[in-house]
Design a protein around this motif. Sequence first.
Motif, PDB file in Angstrom:
ATOM      1  N   PRO A  67       0.822  -1.207   0.000  1.00 40.22           N
ATOM      2  CA  PRO A  67       0.000   0.000   0.000  1.00 40.22           C
ATOM      3  C   PRO A  67       0.851   1.249   0.000  1.00 40.22           C
ATOM      4  O   PRO A  67       1.917   1.301   0.609  1.00 40.22           O
ATOM      5  N   ARG A 119       0.992   5.614   0.491  1.00 39.78           N
ATOM      6  CA  ARG A 119       0.362   6.625   1.327  1.00 39.78           C
ATOM      7  C   ARG A 119       0.286   7.940   0.584  1.00 39.78           C
ATOM      8  O   ARG A 119       1.176   8.301  -0.184  1.00 39.78           O
ATOM      9  N   ARG A 160     -11.321  -2.243   8.060  1.00 40.26           N
ATOM     10  CA  ARG A 160     -11.093  -0.881   7.580  1.00 40.26           C
ATOM     11  C   ARG A 160     -10.117  -0.836   6.423  1.00 40.26           C
ATOM     12  O   ARG A 160      -9.833   0.224   5.877  1.00 40.26           O
ATOM     13  N   HIS A 161      -9.576  -2.002   6.045  1.00 47.86           N
ATOM     14  CA  HIS A 161      -8.657  -2.092   4.906  1.00 47.86           C
ATOM     15  C   HIS A 161      -9.163  -3.139   3.928  1.00 47.86           C
ATOM     16  O   HIS A 161     -10.025  -3.955   4.266  1.00 47.86           O
ATOM     17  N   GLU A 162      -8.614  -3.119   2.733  1.00 44.36           N
ATOM     18  CA  GLU A 162      -9.026  -4.087   1.731  1.00 44.36           C
ATOM     19  C   GLU A 162      -8.683  -5.503   2.189  1.00 44.36           C
ATOM     20  O   GLU A 162      -7.642  -5.745   2.800  1.00 44.36           O
ATOM     21  N   VAL A 191      -1.477  -5.177   4.669  1.00 43.77           N
ATOM     22  CA  VAL A 191      -1.726  -3.911   5.360  1.00 43.77           C
ATOM     23  C   VAL A 191      -0.820  -3.806   6.580  1.00 43.77           C
ATOM     24  O   VAL A 191      -0.296  -4.812   7.070  1.00 43.77           O
ATOM     25  N   ASN A 231      -4.169  -9.324   4.963  1.00 41.98           N
ATOM     26  CA  ASN A 231      -5.375  -8.963   5.700  1.00 41.98           C
ATOM     27  C   ASN A 231      -6.450 -10.044   5.680  1.00 41.98           C
ATOM     28  O   ASN A 231      -7.473  -9.902   6.339  1.00 41.98           O
TER      29      ASN A 231
END
Length: 596
Positions: free
Chosen positions: A326, A328, A492-494, A499, A585
């Motif tokens: 990921p 930012r 709250r994340h994919e 993550v 995740n």
Amino acid sequence: MNVISLFPPPGTTIDGWSVVRELGNGGFAVVYLVEKHGLRCALKLARHRDSSGDDKQTHARTLRELSALLLLDHPNIVKHRGYGYSEQGNVYLALEYVDGWTLAEWAERKHPTVQEVLHVFDKISAALSYMHGRGVLHRDLKLSNVLIRKSDGEPVIIDFSCASYSLAEELTDWGLPPGTDRFRAPEQFTWLREHKAEQRAKYAFQVADEIFAVGAMLYELLTDPRPTEVQARVTLNSTVMKPPPARALNVRVPEALNDLVDCILSREPARRPVDTEALRRELGELLAYSSAEYLSPVHPPSEQRPLEPPDQVMPEVANPRLPVSPTRSGRERWGLAAGLAALIALTVAGSFLLSRGEPTESGAQTVVGVSRPQIPPHSAPLTSTAPAMSPPSPPPMTLTGLATAVPKEGSTVKTPPSPESPLQGRPSRGRTKAAAAADCATMTLVAALAAGCPSAQIRPEAFTCPAGAEEVMQEDLRWKVNQSFALTLDARHETDAYVWFTAGAEVMGVVPKGVPSAQRAVAPPGTRFYGKAYFLSDRMGRSEGPALVIRYDRVKLPGQDERPVCFVVESPSKGYEDGRVKAYNLGGGYVVDRWP
């Protein structure tokens, strides 16, 4: 079967009370909105009969709650309206129905001023002073157990299922009384660590514990504009360090109020107000202020607008692709840099105090000028454990395959012995590596960094399950120890991504679609798990970096209320930096009957 159906249809009667709808349910009772002769009440029905062989004594707990309420008659304490037995023989309490918001909901919807918050807590303190004067202790004060009545704005303390009173029979099977860990006073965790080998030892709950819980509620409202949301928050009851001052997280908090909250949350019970009447006097003194800062909203109303909630049901996953690391945004990078700057400031202050052998509590007061989003989450008091880890670097897999990749029946999470040693007043020179490692294993992240601990690992604490969890899992959820479930570790994340998990931060897992039918029957898609992330710096011979451990202690099935559980996820990491660990995740966890 002795368990009452959770969802009786409207119009069903319980001893003459007509059920309107369910209001909530937990491990010991179900609460319904009921009517009889035009009177509306909240009817709390015990899950078991007196003769049901109930090892958790839910029948006795309900009767003890009744006994406590019979001792009380105060406008800010929920009133009893009677009791009786259902047709199946289960005892029930008829309680005053309070149409209102929880304290957290009230803060988000009404945008109260500092003075209005103080007025509410003044009323709460008066009710507690009355309650304590009659020998009753609530023992589970938290934001959801205080309602603000919509009609007149009066606070009402509810849910006395954990309450005790003078000469009451003790029904708790383990050392600490029932309650919510986040609002427990730090001395409870100290006591538990010192008496963990004594099976029959029980902690003596005091008024000082109740006062700490009041301070924790006040701190939450002053520092968090959205207290109803699941998000990472600073730990309030670490035995090593106090949380940052409220004013450091919210500059709108008046200095005098900041000092009072700091006093209430002291690690030393003797430094808190001596009783709830003294606390009320201090709150009353602050209420006399009429300056602009007391008449302004605690948080800007724009910060309290509701956000889009995470999806309840995740998309079905067949063969997830390998995700890209990921990235930012510029704002996120600046936020991370600011958070690290705040962490370094705390580290320097803590290192200076620890090197001099001074108490860390006074050092906690030196942190100023830090806005709320920049504070890294603190961890709870921790001890060293080393869970057996799952295989390294799991490739993306289907949910069906994932359910078989977690520990099977008979697998255990092992805990090596680790010595404990005090943190304060210890000279830094002349210590062995083993002693230093033992100290580091018991510290929070900031304290460990301040003391120069390598890797500053955050380890899940050796701890018994939350009160009522074993019964809920066995009798209500029909879960078995070592039963495995697949879930998205943090909703709250994919799901299909690697993550970053922050050590000590709260996470919310969710069961996605596509899980095996065996899991769907007991943990269907949309089931949410609430807990906290940890990591181990030990490679365990299986991964190249710290391993992720998530300990979920609450679950919410679709259409039901939260309940206490014990559920553990272990996952190898793919990266580690600055107190964070990266992991896939989509993972699997398993049911346990105690924390490792």
